[in-house]
Design a protein around this motif. Structure first.
Motif, mmCIF file in Angstrom:
data_model
loop_
_atom_site.group_PDB
_atom_site.id
_atom_site.type_symbol
_atom_site.label_atom_id
_atom_site.label_comp_id
_atom_site.label_asym_id
_atom_site.label_seq_id
_atom_site.Cartn_x
_atom_site.Cartn_y
_atom_site.Cartn_z
ATOM 1 N N ARG A 15 0.833 -1.215 0.000
ATOM 2 C CA ARG A 15 0.000 0.000 0.000
ATOM 3 C C ARG A 15 0.862 1.257 0.000
ATOM 4 O O ARG A 15 0.508 2.247 -0.628
ATOM 5 C CB ARG A 15 -0.939 0.021 1.204
ATOM 6 N N VAL A 16 1.968 1.207 0.710
ATOM 7 C CA VAL A 16 2.882 2.351 0.749
ATOM 8 C C VAL A 16 3.451 2.589 -0.652
ATOM 9 O O VAL A 16 3.531 3.717 -1.136
ATOM 10 C CB VAL A 16 4.019 2.122 1.775
ATOM 11 N N GLY A 22 0.890 6.481 -6.852
ATOM 12 C CA GLY A 22 -0.333 7.244 -7.088
ATOM 13 C C GLY A 22 -0.282 8.681 -6.605
ATOM 14 O O GLY A 22 -1.239 9.431 -6.810
ATOM 15 N N ALA A 23 0.821 9.080 -5.979
ATOM 16 C CA ALA A 23 0.935 10.455 -5.507
ATOM 17 C C ALA A 23 0.809 11.411 -6.693
ATOM 18 O O ALA A 23 1.243 11.104 -7.811
ATOM 19 C CB ALA A 23 2.260 10.665 -4.786
ATOM 20 N N VAL A 29 6.957 13.313 -12.740
ATOM 21 C CA VAL A 29 8.411 13.285 -12.567
ATOM 22 C C VAL A 29 9.005 12.072 -13.263
ATOM 23 O O VAL A 29 9.992 12.195 -13.999
ATOM 24 C CB VAL A 29 8.799 13.318 -11.066
ATOM 25 N N ILE A 30 8.418 10.903 -13.060
ATOM 26 C CA ILE A 30 8.924 9.683 -13.708
ATOM 27 C C ILE A 30 8.883 9.843 -15.224
ATOM 28 O O ILE A 30 9.847 9.544 -15.927
ATOM 29 C CB ILE A 30 8.113 8.442 -13.265
ATOM 30 N N LEU A 55 7.974 19.903 -5.902
ATOM 31 C CA LEU A 55 8.959 19.174 -6.703
ATOM 32 C C LEU A 55 10.068 18.646 -5.801
ATOM 33 O O LEU A 55 10.465 17.475 -5.919
ATOM 34 C CB LEU A 55 9.532 20.061 -7.811
ATOM 35 N N THR A 56 10.543 19.470 -4.886
ATOM 36 C CA THR A 56 11.585 19.038 -3.944
ATOM 37 C C THR A 56 11.105 17.851 -3.121
ATOM 38 O O THR A 56 11.820 16.850 -2.983
ATOM 39 C CB THR A 56 11.983 20.206 -3.013
ATOM 40 N N GLU A 57 9.902 17.942 -2.580
ATOM 41 C CA GLU A 57 9.352 16.851 -1.769
ATOM 42 C C GLU A 57 9.200 15.569 -2.584
ATOM 43 O O GLU A 57 9.513 14.477 -2.098
ATOM 44 C CB GLU A 57 7.997 17.257 -1.181
#
Length: 118
Positions: A15-16, A22-23, A29-30, A55-57
């Motif tokens: 799930r993590v 899914g974030a 980004v990918i 973006l940093t996070e």
């Protein structure tokens, strides 16, 4: 012997992983890094609408999870490059399928939204 994981189990670590994929900005980004390494400023320009903080996070989280590598190129100010790891590259095909589905079904989703808004 490998451990069986099932995302439907409430305590399953998968799930993590699914949450990370899914974030909101992970897909962007990918996908942006699919053609090779990019610097922060290049990513920011390429991914329209993302804030520097987010973006940093996102980059930190993806790096922490082993999906991308961060290379410090030195210099003043510091120059850092981000690139997909093999694990991150393994996401390109499934994400491309989801992206294609989304782009193909925009009219269907918009029509459903319109029906429910009336």
């Amino acid at each position: 012997m490998s451990k069986a994981y099932t995302v439907m189990a409430p305590t399953c670590p998968s799930r993590v992983v699914l949450h990370r994929i899914g974030a909101r900005w992970t897909v962007f980004v990918i996908t942006a890094l699919a053609d090779g390494p990019m610097r922060f400023s290049e990513l920011k320009a390429h991914i329209q609408g993302i804030t520097p903080k987010v973006l940093t996070e996102t980059l930190r989280a993806l790096h922490h999870d082993g999906l991308l590598e961060r290379t410090d190129l030195g210099g003043q100010p510091p120059h850092v490059e981000y690139a997909l790891t093999d694990l991150g590259r393994s996401l390109l095909e499934p994400l491309a399928a989801v992206r294609e589905w989304a782009e193909t079904h925009v009219p269907d989703v918009q029509a459903a939204n319109a029906r429910h808004s009336s």
